[in-house]
Design a protein around this motif. Structure first.
Motif: not given
Length: 625
Positions: A180-182, A195-203, A217-220
């Protein structure tokens, strides 16, 4: 909190031949025991393999609004896909080019929602434009007054077992694993986590006046109940190279201190059963309304603030959620009839982590308390013959925490019989063989027989596998681990139960485990004078430990002890964790004319602060509409 997926090597499980012709990201199980009664989906015909969400969080209307784009895998000739839908407001469905696709929403079933059927017309990607209902069962929208900071609102999701269908139009079944991706767009003064990899930093990234965007995103491939997010006034503090804590700023220092050993836990878990495969292990400590002790969302475990007691006595919850990274997230129960494959395995694994990090006696203390809980649950279920004491059964029917405690005792019994070294080699291989796959009880037993028992008739007889998995009660080989720490508590408990003075009890240095052994072991029939002595001597009503307050509340209610009611009311009004408040409401209702009005008054005053699933659960207990 847990139907279909992969074929397992060296087992009798089968992959759908039609789907096997295509390059499925994760195959599905089509054996009879893998059929999920809690989904409308027909994944053997068409299944979701990937979900892309683009949603805006509207706190004013308490809705999420946007699109879900689903990648679809179909069997030859498939004309439609059936999704799960619980109250979603569907505006339209199109293919990837924007062409409208016909859809229907069927009749809803209690607790399961409705089938959302989309005519594919050859599409392998569909786009659903929709909004959630304000009362979506997975979502809790908190007013600022219900947060630690009291100034900003908060939103979080809780999907397990089948609540995510109230905010994601997908096939909401644990065996239908999906990547999934969000993209989450939220008010600019709030932070989104997921509950996935953060792509845009904390802010995040500005997304128009007053809004910020966060991408994940969650690539698994994961079971869909593990897609989770939260939005609030959140800050982050690392506690090691792989792990850190998110929570409201005022709670951050205490939370980070409580979970400071998590890196050591990760090392211990990997040494036991193989590599941690999810990248980071961050944690989110939520407001008190979070309904569980923890939720094992990959890369971002959700935790209740009730575990933060300053003495690390409740970090077994952290170890439990970490262990789920193998048992539950990596290898998942294919249906909720086999939730013990998640929770029993994880409770056993949790105990092994605790032993590695804190020593054998701490692990023995936890295991001994599990045995106590197991005995209580069996008794409360109706005894050893009660069908709800089976591990494998109707979904959601296993009594109390038997999925956890009977399941862990089963695995601990296998360990005792075959030897720890041999058992650990087997378990590590088991997680490797079935990584990113669902599992059934039948599949696990087949794997045991193929890779551990290997035709040894004597070992097969000693293990009693089928009795453990399918029969009621406990087999006669069940292992009970006893704790020296709790034996010391038992000596003081025996003296009090024999009528000795409470002042002779020395609770100095007691952790939650000792308090629970003592309070749960007290005779259930007490005089008002004795209850007053217990409360004033041990400070029970004033305790800052929610576990202690809940156990004390149960004892007080059993004896209709009115002076404890204000403390109990404060507990159920400030904590939304089901484990701690369900017993209070059940016990009050059991007290008839005295307790029922109190329970209903508590519920009326507190329901707005509960997660929707807990509010619904308490409503059933108290008979509220």
């Amino acid at each position: 909190m847990r139907i279909l997926a992969l074929a397992l090597a060296a087992s009798t499980m089968l992959v759908s031949p039609a789907l096997a012709q295509q390059a499925a990201p994760a195959p599905i199980l089509t054996t009879p025991e893998a059929k999920d009664a809690w989904t409308h989906a027909r994944p053997e015909v068409a299944r979701v393999t990937h979900v892309t969400l683009d949603l805006r969080a509207d706190f004013a209307s308490k809705t999420l609004r946007g699109t879900a784009t689903l990648d679809i895998l179909t069997a030859p000739g498939a004309k439609e896909i059936v999704l799960d839908d619980d109250g979603l407001v569907i505006a339209k469905v199109t293919d990837a080019a924007g062409k409208m696709l016909p859809f229907t929403v069927g009749a809803a079933k209690p607790d399961l929602g409705a089938p959302l059927t989309v005519q594919l017309n050859g599409a392998r990607k569909i786009v659903i434009q929709y909004a959630t209902a304000p009362g979506a069962s997975a979502l809790q929208w908190l007013a600022p007054t219900l947060t630690a900071g009291k100034k900003k609102p908060y939103l979080f999701s809780q999907g397990q077992p089948i609540n995510n269908r109230s905010w994601i139009p997908t096939q909401d079944s644990p065996g239908i694993r999906q990547t999934w991706a969000a993209t989450l767009t939220v008010p600019a003064d709030l932070v989104a986590v997921a509950s996935g990899e953060r792509l845009d930093g904390a802010k995040g990234i500005p997304a128009g006046k007053g809004w910020h965007r966060f991408r994940f995103r969650m690539d698994k491939p994961v079971p869909p109940y593990l897609i989770a997010f939260a939005v609030g006034d959140l800050a982050f503090q690392p506690v090691g190279p792989r792990a850190g804590v998110w929570t409201e700023p005022s709670m951050l220092a205490a939370a980070a201190k409580e979970v400071a050993d998590v890196e050591t836990m990760i090392d211990a878990a990997q040494a036991l059963y193989g590599p941690y495969r999810w990248g980071r292990y961050d944690m989110l400590v939520l407001p008190p309304s979070f309904p569980y002790g923890g939720m094992e969302n990959p890369t971002l475990t959700f935790l209740t603030p009730t575990i933060i007691t300053g003495d690390k006595s409740n970090v077994d919850v952290v170890a439990h959620e970490l262990a789920h990274s193998w048992s539950g997230n990596l290898v998942t129960n294919a249906t909720w009839s086999d939730s013990w494959l998640n929770e029993g395995f994880t409770t056993y694994f949790e105990n092994r982590i605790m032993e590695s990090v804190y020593g054998k006696e701490r692990a023995a203390t936890d295991a001994d308390l599990e045995w106590d809980g197991l005995q209580r649950d069996i008794a409360d279920a109706g005894g050893m013959e009660a069908p709800t004491t089976r591990l494998h059964g109707e979904p959601g029917a296993t009594f109390g925490q038997l999925d956890y405690f009977k399941g862990s005792t089963f695995l601990r019994t296998i360990e005792r019989i075959v030897g720890r070294a041999r058992w650990d080699v087997y378990l590590r291989g088991y997680f490797d063989r079935h990584a990113f796959q669902p599992q059934t009880t039948a599949g696990f037993l087949a794997d045991l027989r193929a890779n551990l028992i290997k035709g040894d008739a004597g070992l097969e007889a000693n293990l009693q596998l089928d009795k453990w998995a399918y029969a009621a009660g406990l087999p006669n080989n069940a292992v009970h681990v006893e704790s020296a720490t709790l034996k010391a508590v038992d000596a003081q408990l025996a003296a009090v139960n024999a009528g000795g003075p409470v002042s002779a009890v020395n609770p100095k240095g007691w952790a939650t485990q000792q308090w629970l052994r003592f309070l749960n072991g007290l005779d259930r029939k007490q005089t008002a004078v004795r209850l007053k002595e217990l409360d004033e001597t041990l400070g029970l009503s004033a305790s800052n430990n929610a576990y202690v307050r809940s156990a004390w509340g149960e004892l007080a209610i059993a004896n209709r002890y009115d002076p404890a009611i204000p403390s109990i009311e404060k507990l159920v009004g400030s904590v939304g964790r089901g484990l701690l408040i369900y017993p209070i409401y059940r016990d009050l209702m059991a007290q008839g004319d005295w307790g029922k009005p109190i329970a209903r008054r508590f519920y009326a005053a507190s329901k707005a602060s509960y997660h929707p699933t807990v509010a619904a659960g308490v409503a059933k207990i108290v008979g509220a509409e």
